[in-house]
Design a protein around this motif. Sequence first.
Motif, mmCIF file in Angstrom:
data_model
loop_
_atom_site.group_PDB
_atom_site.id
_atom_site.type_symbol
_atom_site.label_atom_id
_atom_site.label_comp_id
_atom_site.label_asym_id
_atom_site.label_seq_id
_atom_site.Cartn_x
_atom_site.Cartn_y
_atom_site.Cartn_z
ATOM 1 N N ASP A 1 -5.531 1.853 -9.076
ATOM 2 C CA ASP A 1 -6.434 0.724 -9.304
ATOM 3 C C ASP A 1 -5.980 -0.195 -10.436
ATOM 4 O O ASP A 1 -6.420 -1.338 -10.515
ATOM 5 N N THR B 1 0.849 -1.188 0.000
ATOM 6 C CA THR B 1 0.000 0.000 0.000
ATOM 7 C C THR B 1 0.886 1.240 0.000
ATOM 8 O O THR B 1 2.117 1.139 0.102
ATOM 9 N N SER B 2 0.260 2.389 -0.048
ATOM 10 C CA SER B 2 1.025 3.640 -0.026
ATOM 11 C C SER B 2 1.859 3.767 1.248
ATOM 12 O O SER B 2 2.891 4.434 1.249
ATOM 13 N N ASP B 3 1.452 3.094 2.313
ATOM 14 C CA ASP B 3 2.238 3.110 3.560
ATOM 15 C C ASP B 3 3.579 2.398 3.405
ATOM 16 O O ASP B 3 4.482 2.582 4.221
ATOM 17 N N SER C 1 1.613 6.970 -4.714
ATOM 18 C CA SER C 1 0.507 7.115 -5.663
ATOM 19 C C SER C 1 0.337 5.854 -6.504
ATOM 20 O O SER C 1 -0.789 5.387 -6.723
ATOM 21 N N ALA D 1 -1.316 3.047 -4.681
ATOM 22 C CA ALA D 1 -2.753 3.251 -4.468
ATOM 23 C C ALA D 1 -3.563 3.149 -5.765
ATOM 24 O O ALA D 1 -4.792 3.183 -5.725
#
Length: 167
Positions: free
Chosen positions: A53, A7-9, A48, A51
């Motif tokens: 799609d 994920t972006s984390d 980005s 995240a």
Amino acid sequence: MEIRKLTSDDAEVYWNLRLEALQQDPEAFATTYEDAISRVDPLTSVASKMAADDSATLGAFIDNELVGVMTIAEEGAPKLRHRVNLFAVYVTPKVRGKRVGTALLQEVVKYTKQMPHVEKINLTVVSTNKAAIKLYEKVGFKSFGLEHHAMKMNDTYVDEIYMSLSW
């Protein structure tokens, strides 16, 4: 070992591993280490992409350390939506030979097969990377072409093999 979608984390740990990959195996990637470190605010860009799609990066963790990554990206054109491209594949040298790549690739295939419109995964691999080619073949990928002089580093050319897995 834990394998999960990043994920972006995870942008910072991904970016650090990406820089390692560009230094360790420069012939395997179109991007150079020098290009990568010259980017302005790369973590924002990576976050980005994590995240987005239309792509997914799966990461392998051992003792909470990111040790391997593989990214799939969907095609944008309607006639190409039945396929995804696998790229940015890297396993850190300290865990190579410990089946991290195999586990990660199997998870990528499983993840991709859950995408209802996708029927195949395409990839390119440098022709000298025998370990990666063997891994892809073990999982069922088939070669369908060779591009001579696909990349050039200084005065050295690198050929790439095109491979695909269909279901």
